[in-house]
Scaffold this motif. Structure first.
Motif, PDB file in Angstrom:
ATOM      1  N   LEU A 164       1.314   4.434  -2.761  1.00 45.28           N
ATOM      2  CA  LEU A 164       0.398   5.061  -3.710  1.00 45.28           C
ATOM      3  C   LEU A 164       0.535   6.582  -3.750  1.00 45.28           C
ATOM      4  O   LEU A 164       0.305   7.206  -4.779  1.00 45.28           O
ATOM      5  N   SER A 165       0.960   7.183  -2.631  1.00 46.22           N
ATOM      6  CA  SER A 165       1.135   8.637  -2.596  1.00 46.22           C
ATOM      7  C   SER A 165       2.538   9.069  -3.035  1.00 46.22           C
ATOM      8  O   SER A 165       2.853  10.256  -3.038  1.00 46.22           O
TER       9      SER A 165
ATOM     10  N   GLU B 161       0.391  -4.500  -8.699  1.00 47.91           N
ATOM     11  CA  GLU B 161      -1.014  -4.572  -8.257  1.00 47.91           C
ATOM     12  C   GLU B 161      -1.161  -5.414  -6.991  1.00 47.91           C
ATOM     13  O   GLU B 161      -1.914  -5.056  -6.086  1.00 47.91           O
ATOM     14  N   GLY B 162      -0.440  -6.531  -6.904  1.00 49.41           N
ATOM     15  CA  GLY B 162      -0.552  -7.425  -5.749  1.00 49.41           C
ATOM     16  C   GLY B 162      -0.103  -6.765  -4.445  1.00 49.41           C
ATOM     17  O   GLY B 162      -0.751  -6.898  -3.404  1.00 49.41           O
ATOM     18  N   GLU B 163       1.009  -6.037  -4.492  1.00 51.58           N
ATOM     19  CA  GLU B 163       1.543  -5.397  -3.284  1.00 51.58           C
ATOM     20  C   GLU B 163       1.014  -3.975  -3.105  1.00 51.58           C
ATOM     21  O   GLU B 163       1.281  -3.356  -2.077  1.00 51.58           O
ATOM     22  N   GLN B 164       0.335  -3.434  -4.124  1.00 56.50           N
ATOM     23  CA  GLN B 164      -0.179  -2.064  -4.092  1.00 56.50           C
ATOM     24  C   GLN B 164       0.950  -1.060  -3.843  1.00 56.50           C
ATOM     25  O   GLN B 164       0.839  -0.148  -3.029  1.00 56.50           O
TER      26      GLN B 164
ATOM     27  N   GLY C  24      -7.904   5.533  -6.978  1.00 58.48           N
ATOM     28  CA  GLY C  24      -6.965   4.720  -6.216  1.00 58.48           C
ATOM     29  C   GLY C  24      -6.201   3.694  -7.031  1.00 58.48           C
ATOM     30  O   GLY C  24      -5.480   2.882  -6.464  1.00 58.48           O
ATOM     31  N   LYS C  25      -6.346   3.708  -8.337  1.00 55.67           N
ATOM     32  CA  LYS C  25      -5.634   2.743  -9.180  1.00 55.67           C
ATOM     33  C   LYS C  25      -4.741   3.506 -10.155  1.00 55.67           C
ATOM     34  O   LYS C  25      -5.232   4.141 -11.083  1.00 55.67           O
TER      35      LYS C  25
END
Length: 182
Positions: free
Chosen positions: A140-141, A124-127, A72-73
């Motif tokens: 992320l996808s 990273e903060g907002e993903q 997930g990262k």
């Protein structure tokens, strides 16, 4: 002008033909030489020109160990790729974004924004993946969640072998609603 001036004749009254045997054999020899030359030139020209007309050879490139990726990262993975384009072989520095899923599968994204081809980064903060140039935002996808990008991030063909991530790098046309490979 008499008939004897048009066709020379010998004493027996027979006329000679307009062409001669020598001229016929010269014509046949020239035609045969031309045919042989042409049959040799076509394959030679094809051999010399064909590498320029071939599409770039694409191969699987080892980019990272699966252990280096966290679930997930997203991680930007840099590697050196060898590109064969006709007779020219070049080495270029490339990067891709790899995202390891909970089930162990890895999704690899092209490093270029689908809007105008700018490089984007992971916030990273907002993903979210964010393009600093024109404001496109992706989850992320890889789906578009904001900005002018016309399609999701371009996923690249990838596979895992012996604990290593292999990627086949491709480039796509920016600004198109569908993937158009360059």
């Amino acid at each position: 002008m008499s008939a004897s001036d048009l066709h020379p004749s010998d004493a027996s009254g027979l006329s000679t033909p307009a062409g001669t045997r020598r001229r016929f054999f010269q014509w046949v020899t020239s035609a045969a030489a031309g045919l042989i030359g042409l049959s040799l030139a076509i394959p030679l020209v094809g051999y010399v020109i064909s590498p320029a007309l071939k599409r770039r050879a694409q191969s699987w490139v080892d980019v990272a160990a699966l252990d280096e990726l966290s679930v997930g990262k997203p991680k930007q993975v840099d590697y050196v790729a060898t590109v064969q384009d006709g007779y020219l072989e070049t080495k270029t520095q490339k990067a891709v974004w790899a995202v390891k899923q909970a089930d162990g599968q890895v999704t690899v994204f092209s490093p270029m924004c689908t809007h105008l081809g700018c490089g984007y980064h992971w916030n990273e903060g907002e993903q979210k993946f964010k393009c600093p140039c024109h404001g496109s935002v992706f989850d992320l996808s890889g789906r578009v969640v904001g900005g002018p990008a016309p399609r999701p991030l371009d996923a690249l063909p990838s596979k895992t072998e012996n604990g290593r991530l292999l990627v086949m790098y491709k480039e796509f046309k920016s600004g198109a609603t569908g993937q158009v490979e360059l």
